[in-house]
Design a protein around this motif. Sequence first.
Motif, PDB file in Angstrom:
ATOM      1  N   ARG A 198       4.738 -18.779 -35.091  1.00  0.00           N
ATOM      2  CA  ARG A 198       4.742 -18.380 -33.677  1.00  0.00           C
ATOM      3  C   ARG A 198       3.719 -17.715 -33.164  1.00  0.00           C
ATOM      4  NH1 ARG A 198      10.563 -16.950 -31.284  1.00  0.00           N
ATOM      5  NH2 ARG A 198      10.970 -19.014 -31.934  1.00  0.00           N
ATOM      6  N   GLU A 199       3.376 -16.663 -33.920  1.00  0.00           N
ATOM      7  CA  GLU A 199       2.342 -15.778 -33.571  1.00  0.00           C
ATOM      8  C   GLU A 199       1.195 -16.445 -33.499  1.00  0.00           C
ATOM      9  OE1 GLU A 199       2.390 -12.684 -36.508  1.00  0.00           O
ATOM     10  OE2 GLU A 199       4.173 -11.668 -35.706  1.00  0.00           O
ATOM     11  N   ASN A 243       0.758 -18.527 -30.342  1.00  0.00           N
ATOM     12  CA  ASN A 243       0.524 -17.703 -29.166  1.00  0.00           C
ATOM     13  C   ASN A 243      -1.008 -17.541 -28.998  1.00  0.00           C
ATOM     14  OD1 ASN A 243       3.250 -17.600 -28.476  1.00  0.00           O
ATOM     15  ND2 ASN A 243       3.463 -15.792 -29.672  1.00  0.00           N
ATOM     16  N   ARG A 255      -2.654 -20.887 -27.929  1.00  0.00           N
ATOM     17  CA  ARG A 255      -2.388 -21.174 -26.504  1.00  0.00           C
ATOM     18  C   ARG A 255      -3.144 -20.275 -25.789  1.00  0.00           C
ATOM     19  NH1 ARG A 255      -0.442 -25.677 -26.344  1.00  0.00           N
ATOM     20  NH2 ARG A 255      -1.010 -25.246 -23.900  1.00  0.00           N
ATOM     21  N   LYS A 256      -3.647 -19.053 -25.953  1.00  0.00           N
ATOM     22  CA  LYS A 256      -4.516 -18.175 -25.396  1.00  0.00           C
ATOM     23  C   LYS A 256      -5.869 -18.907 -25.396  1.00  0.00           C
ATOM     24  CE  LYS A 256      -1.947 -13.702 -26.275  1.00  0.00           C
ATOM     25  NZ  LYS A 256      -1.959 -12.638 -26.854  1.00  0.00           N
TER      26      LYS A 256
END
Length: 233
Positions: A165-166, A169, A172-173
């Motif tokens: 998940r990290e 993230n 996505r950035k």
Amino acid sequence: MNSIELKSVAVAKEGRRILNSLTFDFPQKAAIGLLGPSGSGKTTLMRSIAGLQKLVEGEIRIFELKAGSKELRDRISYSTQSSSLYNDLTCIENLEFYAALYKDNEISISEILEMVELTKVKNQLAKTLSGGERTRLALATALVGAPDLIILDEPTVGLDPVLRRELWNIFRKLVASGKTLLISSHVMDEAENCDYIYLMRDGSIIASGTTSELMKKTNQTDMENVFISLVQS
């Protein structure tokens, strides 16, 4: 304009076809998932896009330039499944080594370390890092320079759910900043994180679209069953 265009691309090894006359396009500024079982041709396709694989026929164009062109060297980064880290260098030293290969670096080393959450261990030798930290450092090396297309071969496989998940993230950035990410995986659950999905089997793309489009097409509610349904049909 598409980020990647393939026209009748085929690759063979020892007389056996690995990629079967692929013709399709990848969009720009998106997280693109290349999903399929091991041995389906994902890595060969990624190597071909990166300009590292000889084609027996067809053509690949990236940002309208031929794959492997000198003009693309600063615009593409490729992180392989096998680690490209130097174990006897620290995190900072690994990034400094890669940064020295580029004339322009869009993001500073300190910013990259912060982005992948390695600031606290920046002075540790790569060989002393945990598995998750090594994965993030490998990603960091792919961010050095100013790449428009970032190719990541199974970056999340084998990681625990929290670390996965990290990483997503971070992905996505990167997309939000205008990057195009091509990410392979044999874990169908990764599909929910991608903007577009391309499903591979036996060297061919058997379906593509958004997760919702593929679920609607097959009348299934999860990507594993979507894949099975497409194979069986």
